[in-house]
Motif scaffolding. Structure first.
Motif: not given
Length: 191
Positions: A62-80
């Motif tokens: 974000d604008d303040k430099g803070v990370e925001h996790i949107y997805q965490i995926r493991l085996e047999n999952g999709w990410i994009s």
């Protein structure tokens, strides 16, 4: 690795043995090292990834430099970043390997060609993308209406393994809480 993909495709649609070869040819196998980035903000997302081994995350800053996790995926999952992938516009997200990982990836062009070669895959990906949309809405709703404890408990029910493999600071971000709040929640559960 491809057999895992076919297994999950067969859960939602029929595919003949002959068409499996077309699916294998459309996907590219890649290996990535821990901390390797597959997407950075400003780049267009060129692939959808199926994780056969490992763990990945997507996030934005974000604008303040803070990370925001949107997805965490493991085996047999999709990410994009599906918004960038389908619109072919620049992404706002990073995608990074949390562990050494093995992936199958498909480009937008190859996916479109695969729909023509294997029409039943349109059904599979329609269901997959519907589930991704519903998951995003449920996650948004949970951050608005559920307590942090409820969000934590739901994550524990869905995938306990994630707590052994993903740094707690990332899990806290994904849950929309501080690492300190996550520590308090975990401590109360152990009592």
């Amino acid at each position: 690795m491809e057999n895992k993909l076919i297994y999950y495709i067969r859960k939602w649609t029929d595919i003949t043995r002959e068409k499996e070869a077309d699916v294998y040819k459309a996907f590219e196998t890649i290996s990535v090292k821990k901390k390797q980035k597959l997407l950075i903000p400003g780049d267009t997302c060129k692939y959808i990834y199926f994780i056969t081994q490992g763990a990945l995350r997507s996030w934005f800053v974000d604008d303040k430099g803070v990370e925001h996790i949107y997805q965490i995926r493991l085996e047999n999952g999709w990410i994009s970043d599906l918004e960038s992938f389908f619109s072919q516009r620049p992404s706002k997200y990073y995608i990074e390997a949390l562990e050494d990982s093995k992936l199958l990836r498909i480009s937008y062009e190859r996916l479109e060609a695969l729909y023509i070669q294997v029409p039943s895959l349109e059904r599979y990906f329609r269901i997959l993308f519907q589930k991704a949309y519903i998951n995003a809405l449920e996650r948004l709703n949970s951050t608005m209406w559920e307590s942090a404890v409820d969000r934590y408990n739901n994550m524990m029910k869905e995938n306990k393994d994630i707590f052994q493999r993903v740094p707690l600071v990332y899990i806290a971000s994904y849950l929309g809480i501080t690492p300190e709040s996550l520590s308090r929640i975990r401590k109360k559960r152990q009592v």
